[in-house]
Write a protein that holds these residues in place. Structure first.
Motif, PDB file in Angstrom:
ATOM      1  N   GLY A   1       4.875 -11.211  42.301  1.00  0.00           N
ATOM      2  CA  GLY A   1       5.886 -10.885  43.299  1.00  0.00           C
ATOM      3  C   GLY A   1       5.493 -11.216  44.711  1.00  0.00           C
ATOM      4  N   LYS A   2       4.404 -11.927  44.875  1.00  0.00           N
ATOM      5  CA  LYS A   2       3.909 -12.236  46.217  1.00  0.00           C
ATOM      6  C   LYS A   2       4.946 -12.965  47.065  1.00  0.00           C
ATOM      7  CE  LYS A   2       0.370 -15.011  48.560  1.00  0.00           C
ATOM      8  NZ  LYS A   2      -0.751 -15.964  48.365  1.00  0.00           N
ATOM      9  N   ASP A   3       5.685 -13.893  46.444  1.00  0.00           N
ATOM     10  CA  ASP A   3       6.643 -14.715  47.188  1.00  0.00           C
ATOM     11  C   ASP A   3       8.087 -14.284  46.939  1.00  0.00           C
ATOM     12  OD1 ASP A   3       4.508 -16.324  48.122  1.00  0.00           O
ATOM     13  OD2 ASP A   3       4.522 -17.426  46.231  1.00  0.00           O
ATOM     14  N   PHE A   4       8.296 -13.032  46.547  1.00  0.00           N
ATOM     15  CA  PHE A   4       9.644 -12.548  46.249  1.00  0.00           C
ATOM     16  C   PHE A   4      10.555 -12.646  47.464  1.00  0.00           C
ATOM     17  CE2 PHE A   4      12.596  -8.841  46.276  1.00  0.00           C
ATOM     18  CZ  PHE A   4      13.424  -9.257  45.237  1.00  0.00           C
ATOM     19  N   ASP A   5      11.747 -13.197  47.235  1.00  0.00           N
ATOM     20  CA  ASP A   5      12.743 -13.341  48.291  1.00  0.00           C
ATOM     21  C   ASP A   5      13.921 -12.423  47.983  1.00  0.00           C
ATOM     22  OD1 ASP A   5      14.574 -14.054  50.200  1.00  0.00           O
ATOM     23  OD2 ASP A   5      14.749 -16.158  49.578  1.00  0.00           O
ATOM     24  N   PRO A   6      14.105 -11.334  48.740  1.00  0.00           N
ATOM     25  CA  PRO A   6      15.213 -10.398  48.458  1.00  0.00           C
ATOM     26  C   PRO A   6      16.600 -11.027  48.571  1.00  0.00           C
ATOM     27  CG  PRO A   6      14.209  -9.928  50.594  1.00  0.00           C
ATOM     28  CD  PRO A   6      13.322 -10.916  49.899  1.00  0.00           C
ATOM     29  N   ASP A   7      16.678 -12.179  49.247  1.00  0.00           N
ATOM     30  CA  ASP A   7      17.961 -12.865  49.377  1.00  0.00           C
ATOM     31  C   ASP A   7      18.219 -13.848  48.228  1.00  0.00           C
ATOM     32  OD1 ASP A   7      18.586 -11.586  51.805  1.00  0.00           O
ATOM     33  OD2 ASP A   7      17.333 -13.008  52.911  1.00  0.00           O
ATOM     34  N   ASN A   8      17.207 -14.027  47.389  1.00  0.00           N
ATOM     35  CA  ASN A   8      17.349 -14.915  46.224  1.00  0.00           C
ATOM     36  C   ASN A   8      16.542 -14.310  45.077  1.00  0.00           C
ATOM     37  OD1 ASN A   8      17.804 -17.013  44.460  1.00  0.00           O
ATOM     38  ND2 ASN A   8      16.507 -18.485  45.534  1.00  0.00           N
ATOM     39  N   VAL A   9      17.077 -13.250  44.485  1.00  0.00           N
ATOM     40  CA  VAL A   9      16.322 -12.475  43.500  1.00  0.00           C
ATOM     41  C   VAL A   9      16.073 -13.231  42.197  1.00  0.00           C
ATOM     42  CG1 VAL A   9      17.110 -10.270  44.436  1.00  0.00           C
ATOM     43  CG2 VAL A   9      18.438 -11.382  42.624  1.00  0.00           C
ATOM     44  N   GLN A  10      16.804 -14.326  41.962  1.00  0.00           N
ATOM     45  CA  GLN A  10      16.605 -15.103  40.736  1.00  0.00           C
ATOM     46  C   GLN A  10      15.402 -16.039  40.834  1.00  0.00           C
ATOM     47  OE1 GLN A  10      18.270 -14.817  37.781  1.00  0.00           O
ATOM     48  NE2 GLN A  10      19.208 -13.045  38.742  1.00  0.00           N
ATOM     49  N   GLU A  11      14.987 -16.333  42.059  1.00  0.00           N
ATOM     50  CA  GLU A  11      13.850 -17.226  42.262  1.00  0.00           C
ATOM     51  C   GLU A  11      12.571 -16.571  41.731  1.00  0.00           C
ATOM     52  OE1 GLU A  11      11.830 -20.623  43.222  1.00  0.00           O
ATOM     53  OE2 GLU A  11      13.993 -20.278  43.365  1.00  0.00           O
ATOM     54  N   GLY A  12      11.942 -17.198  40.766  1.00  0.00           N
ATOM     55  CA  GLY A  12      10.701 -16.679  40.203  1.00  0.00           C
ATOM     56  C   GLY A  12      10.883 -15.598  39.162  1.00  0.00           C
ATOM     57  N   PHE A  13      12.145 -15.220  38.897  1.00  0.00           N
ATOM     58  CA  PHE A  13      12.412 -14.150  37.932  1.00  0.00           C
ATOM     59  C   PHE A  13      12.019 -14.587  36.527  1.00  0.00           C
ATOM     60  CE2 PHE A  13      15.252 -11.989  34.914  1.00  0.00           C
ATOM     61  CZ  PHE A  13      14.949 -10.673  35.198  1.00  0.00           C
ATOM     62  N   SER A  14      11.357 -13.688  35.800  1.00  0.00           N
ATOM     63  CA  SER A  14      10.925 -13.911  34.417  1.00  0.00           C
ATOM     64  C   SER A  14       9.914 -15.053  34.308  1.00  0.00           C
ATOM     65  CB  SER A  14      12.135 -14.217  33.516  1.00  0.00           C
ATOM     66  OG  SER A  14      11.789 -14.110  32.171  1.00  0.00           O
ATOM     67  N   LYS A  15       9.186 -15.337  35.406  1.00  0.00           N
ATOM     68  CA  LYS A  15       8.186 -16.406  35.395  1.00  0.00           C
ATOM     69  C   LYS A  15       6.787 -15.877  35.700  1.00  0.00           C
ATOM     70  CE  LYS A  15      11.446 -20.040  36.758  1.00  0.00           C
ATOM     71  NZ  LYS A  15      11.762 -21.082  37.768  1.00  0.00           N
ATOM     72  N   GLY A  16       6.626 -14.547  35.647  1.00  0.00           N
ATOM     73  CA  GLY A  16       5.319 -13.960  35.909  1.00  0.00           C
ATOM     74  C   GLY A  16       4.281 -14.413  34.896  1.00  0.00           C
ATOM     75  N   TYR A  17       3.044 -14.586  35.332  1.00  0.00           N
ATOM     76  CA  TYR A  17       2.005 -15.097  34.440  1.00  0.00           C
ATOM     77  C   TYR A  17       1.756 -14.153  33.262  1.00  0.00           C
ATOM     78  CZ  TYR A  17      -1.313 -11.871  36.754  1.00  0.00           C
ATOM     79  OH  TYR A  17      -1.952 -10.749  37.239  1.00  0.00           O
ATOM     80  N   TYR A  18       1.929 -12.844  33.479  1.00  0.00           N
ATOM     81  CA  TYR A  18       1.697 -11.898  32.385  1.00  0.00           C
ATOM     82  C   TYR A  18       2.760 -12.064  31.298  1.00  0.00           C
ATOM     83  CZ  TYR A  18       0.649  -7.555  29.954  1.00  0.00           C
ATOM     84  OH  TYR A  18       0.312  -6.642  28.986  1.00  0.00           O
ATOM     85  N   LEU A  19       4.015 -12.267  31.701  1.00  0.00           N
ATOM     86  CA  LEU A  19       5.090 -12.476  30.726  1.00  0.00           C
ATOM     87  C   LEU A  19       4.831 -13.729  29.900  1.00  0.00           C
ATOM     88  CD1 LEU A  19       8.487 -11.666  32.494  1.00  0.00           C
ATOM     89  CD2 LEU A  19       7.229 -10.290  30.856  1.00  0.00           C
ATOM     90  N   LYS A  20       4.376 -14.770  30.535  1.00  0.00           N
ATOM     91  CA  LYS A  20       4.104 -16.020  29.819  1.00  0.00           C
ATOM     92  C   LYS A  20       3.026 -15.810  28.767  1.00  0.00           C
ATOM     93  CE  LYS A  20       5.336 -18.971  33.753  1.00  0.00           C
ATOM     94  NZ  LYS A  20       4.841 -19.947  34.744  1.00  0.00           N
ATOM     95  N   ARG A  21       2.024 -15.017  29.100  1.00  0.00           N
ATOM     96  CA  ARG A  21       0.950 -14.762  28.133  1.00  0.00           C
ATOM     97  C   ARG A  21       1.428 -13.896  26.983  1.00  0.00           C
ATOM     98  NH1 ARG A  21      -3.474 -13.506  32.896  1.00  0.00           N
ATOM     99  NH2 ARG A  21      -3.565 -15.633  33.702  1.00  0.00           N
ATOM    100  N   VAL A  22       2.250 -12.918  27.309  1.00  0.00           N
ATOM    101  CA  VAL A  22       2.796 -12.044  26.262  1.00  0.00           C
ATOM    102  C   VAL A  22       3.678 -12.838  25.302  1.00  0.00           C
ATOM    103  CG1 VAL A  22       4.389 -10.127  25.826  1.00  0.00           C
ATOM    104  CG2 VAL A  22       2.642  -9.916  27.594  1.00  0.00           C
ATOM    105  N   ARG A  23       4.466 -13.766  25.843  1.00  0.00           N
ATOM    106  CA  ARG A  23       5.337 -14.583  24.997  1.00  0.00           C
ATOM    107  C   ARG A  23       4.530 -15.415  24.013  1.00  0.00           C
ATOM    108  NH1 ARG A  23       8.823 -16.385  30.143  1.00  0.00           N
ATOM    109  NH2 ARG A  23      10.356 -14.705  30.172  1.00  0.00           N
ATOM    110  N   LEU A  24       3.368 -15.874  24.432  1.00  0.00           N
ATOM    111  CA  LEU A  24       2.511 -16.644  23.542  1.00  0.00           C
ATOM    112  C   LEU A  24       1.829 -15.743  22.520  1.00  0.00           C
ATOM    113  CD1 LEU A  24       0.807 -19.053  26.121  1.00  0.00           C
ATOM    114  CD2 LEU A  24       2.572 -19.632  24.453  1.00  0.00           C
ATOM    115  N   LEU A  25       1.536 -14.518  22.927  1.00  0.00           N
ATOM    116  CA  LEU A  25       0.796 -13.600  22.065  1.00  0.00           C
ATOM    117  C   LEU A  25       1.674 -12.969  20.988  1.00  0.00           C
ATOM    118  CD1 LEU A  25      -1.792 -11.957  21.434  1.00  0.00           C
ATOM    119  CD2 LEU A  25      -1.005 -10.258  23.087  1.00  0.00           C
ATOM    120  N   LEU A  26       2.920 -12.621  21.318  1.00  0.00           N
ATOM    121  CA  LEU A  26       3.769 -11.887  20.379  1.00  0.00           C
ATOM    122  C   LEU A  26       3.986 -12.605  19.052  1.00  0.00           C
ATOM    123  CD1 LEU A  26       6.492 -10.176  22.579  1.00  0.00           C
ATOM    124  CD2 LEU A  26       4.625  -9.106  21.329  1.00  0.00           C
TER     125      LEU A  26
END
Length: 220
Positions: free
Chosen positions: A188-213
């Motif tokens: 969330g370092k670069d989160f833009d409150p005026d564009n909440v879709q930018e970077g959404f669901s692209k966190g590195y932890y989510l990507k790792r979980v998707r590979l692990l599940l």
């Protein structure tokens, strides 16, 4: 139902998705037919949900019906069929979705320390969390790095600037997206409150979980 949180939307609310998507379908149908939608209904929907949220519900709705087309027949049927749909969504599917999330989460417990660090091959969490740890003293919001990941995204920047100041002050509730959903290091370092879709669901932890599940499900 088990497929929805894994492939469509982990936090999907079926009743909200169907209700909102069907209203949006009515709006589109009224445009085609030339009959205007009730302005009060439209204004109320737009006030409660922004355009992004409406599009997300519609996208989820379309994907769910693609996998279970029978639900469309119930959604546009008579009162008895709509009552049946409500029972299926709330008493069966939503319950199974919750169980799927719980099952997946339970298999991730021993992997949190390994996958939560930005670059685990170089440096793990500080202080470290061990797989055989029985104490909760450093779990969840009690751990400085995990607390930053669980922090509601709109407060993430302020928390990163002064964790001690906001520790115990920021309220976490189910309606707020946690920082780890968004990309960035820290999340969330670069989160833009005026564009909440930018970077959404692209966190590195989510990507790792998707590979692990898928691997975890193969072992089950």
């Amino acid at each position: 139902a088990r497929w929805i949180p894994r492939a469509i939307d982990m936090f999907c609310s079926l009743t909200d998705t169907f209700r909102i998507a069907m209203l949006m379908e009515e709006e589109e149908a009224s445009k085609v037919s030339g009959h205007s939608e009730d302005e009060d209904v439209k204004a109320q929907r737009d006030q409660v949900l922004g355009k992004d949220a409406q599009e997300r519900h519609m996208r989820n709705y379309s994907k769910i019906l693609l996998g279970a087309p029978y639900l469309r027949k119930l959604a546009h049927g008579n009162v008895k069929q709509q009552t049946e749909l409500h029972a299926i969504l709330t008493e069966k599917m939503q319950v199974i979705m919750g169980q799927a999330r719980s099952d997946d989460a339970s298999h991730l417990k021993n992997c949190v320390a390994q996958y939560a660090a930005p670059d685990p091959s170089d440096k793990g969490l500080e202080p470290p969390i061990y797989a055989d740890n029985k104490s909760r003293a450093l779990l969840g919001v009690n751990h400085p790095q995990l607390a930053a990941m669980l922090c509601p995204i709109k407060h993430a920047k302020a928390y990163h600037e002064d964790p001690k100041k906001y520790n115990g002050v920021i309220r976490i509730h189910s309606a707020a997206w946690p920082a780890f959903i968004y990309e960035g290091t820290p999340p969330g370092k670069d989160f833009d409150p005026d564009n909440v879709q930018e970077g959404f669901s692209k966190g590195y932890y989510l990507k790792r979980v998707r590979l692990l599940l898928p691997y975890q499900q193969h072992l089950m």
